[in-house]
Design a protein around this motif. Sequence first.
Motif, PDB file in Angstrom:
ATOM      1  N   LYS A  13       0.806  -1.221   0.000  1.00 27.42           N
ATOM      2  CA  LYS A  13       0.000   0.000   0.000  1.00 27.42           C
ATOM      3  C   LYS A  13       0.838   1.270   0.000  1.00 27.42           C
ATOM      4  O   LYS A  13       0.298   2.377  -0.106  1.00 27.42           O
ATOM      5  CB  LYS A  13      -0.931   0.001   1.228  1.00 27.42           C
ATOM      6  CG  LYS A  13      -1.858  -1.206   1.309  1.00 27.42           C
ATOM      7  CD  LYS A  13      -2.792  -1.291   0.113  1.00 27.42           C
ATOM      8  CE  LYS A  13      -3.774  -2.439   0.238  1.00 27.42           C
ATOM      9  NZ  LYS A  13      -4.684  -2.511  -0.918  1.00 27.42           N
ATOM     10  N   GLY A  14       2.165   1.164   0.122  1.00 31.18           N
ATOM     11  CA  GLY A  14       3.016   2.339   0.229  1.00 31.18           C
ATOM     12  C   GLY A  14       3.083   2.808   1.675  1.00 31.18           C
ATOM     13  O   GLY A  14       2.330   2.372   2.542  1.00 31.18           O
ATOM     14  N   GLU A  54       5.345   7.037   0.032  1.00 30.20           N
ATOM     15  CA  GLU A  54       3.966   7.178   0.500  1.00 30.20           C
ATOM     16  C   GLU A  54       2.984   6.863  -0.622  1.00 30.20           C
ATOM     17  O   GLU A  54       1.946   6.234  -0.394  1.00 30.20           O
ATOM     18  CB  GLU A  54       3.734   8.606   1.018  1.00 30.20           C
ATOM     19  CG  GLU A  54       2.448   8.768   1.811  1.00 30.20           C
ATOM     20  CD  GLU A  54       2.402   7.890   3.060  1.00 30.20           C
ATOM     21  OE1 GLU A  54       1.314   7.362   3.377  1.00 30.20           O
ATOM     22  OE2 GLU A  54       3.453   7.724   3.714  1.00 30.20           O
ATOM     23  N   LYS A  55       3.343   7.286  -1.841  1.00 28.45           N
ATOM     24  CA  LYS A  55       2.501   7.004  -3.003  1.00 28.45           C
ATOM     25  C   LYS A  55       3.380   6.442  -4.121  1.00 28.45           C
ATOM     26  O   LYS A  55       3.986   7.200  -4.878  1.00 28.45           O
ATOM     27  CB  LYS A  55       1.792   8.270  -3.479  1.00 28.45           C
ATOM     28  CG  LYS A  55       0.725   8.779  -2.518  1.00 28.45           C
ATOM     29  CD  LYS A  55      -0.007   9.981  -3.112  1.00 28.45           C
ATOM     30  CE  LYS A  55      -1.104  10.474  -2.168  1.00 28.45           C
ATOM     31  NZ  LYS A  55      -1.830  11.643  -2.734  1.00 28.45           N
ATOM     32  N   LYS A  57       4.698   5.230  -7.583  1.00 26.39           N
ATOM     33  CA  LYS A  57       4.277   5.659  -8.908  1.00 26.39           C
ATOM     34  C   LYS A  57       3.579   4.512  -9.634  1.00 26.39           C
ATOM     35  O   LYS A  57       3.820   3.325  -9.347  1.00 26.39           O
ATOM     36  CB  LYS A  57       5.473   6.153  -9.709  1.00 26.39           C
ATOM     37  CG  LYS A  57       6.557   5.127  -9.997  1.00 26.39           C
ATOM     38  CD  LYS A  57       7.694   5.788 -10.771  1.00 26.39           C
ATOM     39  CE  LYS A  57       8.799   4.776 -11.073  1.00 26.39           C
ATOM     40  NZ  LYS A  57       9.924   5.376 -11.804  1.00 26.39           N
ATOM     41  N   SER A  58       2.706   4.866 -10.561  1.00 24.28           N
ATOM     42  CA  SER A  58       1.888   3.857 -11.231  1.00 24.28           C
ATOM     43  C   SER A  58       2.259   3.670 -12.697  1.00 24.28           C
ATOM     44  O   SER A  58       1.704   2.789 -13.356  1.00 24.28           O
ATOM     45  CB  SER A  58       0.407   4.230 -11.137  1.00 24.28           C
ATOM     46  OG  SER A  58       0.176   5.496 -11.736  1.00 24.28           O
TER      47      SER A  58
END
Length: 368
Positions: A13-14, A54-55, A57-58
Amino acid sequence: MTTTTIMRGVAIKGGRRLAIQDYAIPVPGSGQVLLKMQASGLCGSDLRAIYRPEKPKSEGAEGYRGVIAGHEPCGQIVAIGPDVSPEWNVDDRVVVYHIHGCGTCRECRSGRYISCHSELGRQAYGWQRDGGHSDYILASASDLVRLLEPLSYIDGSVIACGLGTAYAATLRAQISGLDTVLITGMGPVGLGAALLAQKEGAVVYGLEVDPSRRQAAEELGINTLDGASPKVKENIKELTGGYGPSVVIDCSGHPSARLTGLEVARDWARIVFVGEGGSVTFDVSPLVIHKSLSIFGSWVCSISQMESLVENLVKWKLFPEKLVTHVFSVGEAEQAYTLFDSGKTGKVIIASEEEEKRWSERKSISTA
């Protein structure tokens, strides 16, 4: 084949968070096989690109799509879909090459799926398609590498990325018995590169700042220097007869280690950068041009090189599970990632109950 239709899988989930979720066991389609997972390694790139941010990359090669994690899968075929070559059978033991390429571009046709640039066709297990931190995994038959006896499933999971990456670096450097090799960074990839370079006939030295990793390297028979010592460059020169190493492989990704490698390398040496991340700044003329250095980047081996690696490991009687310090079940994935993120371990593996038990028993005997 189990009669249950549900399996467990790990989604990252980061922000150092993950979840163990239930998934339907997939059914293999055309050109696919279903594997019962036996071992799936954790990799430093998972930490750097998916687990810590935290996020995550996609997009791109390291874009994480929320799939089941784990790009170092090794398991046993339990079901085969249509249009799969008859060379593959139920119960075959296999390593999954962790990049599935488009199959039609020039790089894929050379077996270098890692360099496939197709936006739709290139998918990495554990990044853009479901990976190995699960009870089962759906794999394309074209991505399979046969796991030869007497290699274990944990051996296979180490081969799947970490040792394959190290092997590609040693091949890029064209290491032979004529070489003296310096490996900077004694994490799992650095340890693997050192062991392979020794088998290829070279004299090998390691460089590492962390005492626990230096100790682990020494226990594997790798003469390792303290990278934090103010005299480390003089020590390397002394060990190499004043010339410096003919090959430097950086597995640390750290600016100072990379710079040290360039500075101590002898004239006409080959330098291979393997460690991800970081940077390095240096004066090009005295360090590279005037020393006539060759600098290479190396990412992951091709699938044909991985097949050769498996064959060589059997020939050399080199079992890469010796790099493994901890084995966990799928249900213990959070503990596995937390420990691996500490930087105080060797290779960490998520394994089946049977493989975890075999490894524990073998480790107990070897340390008795």
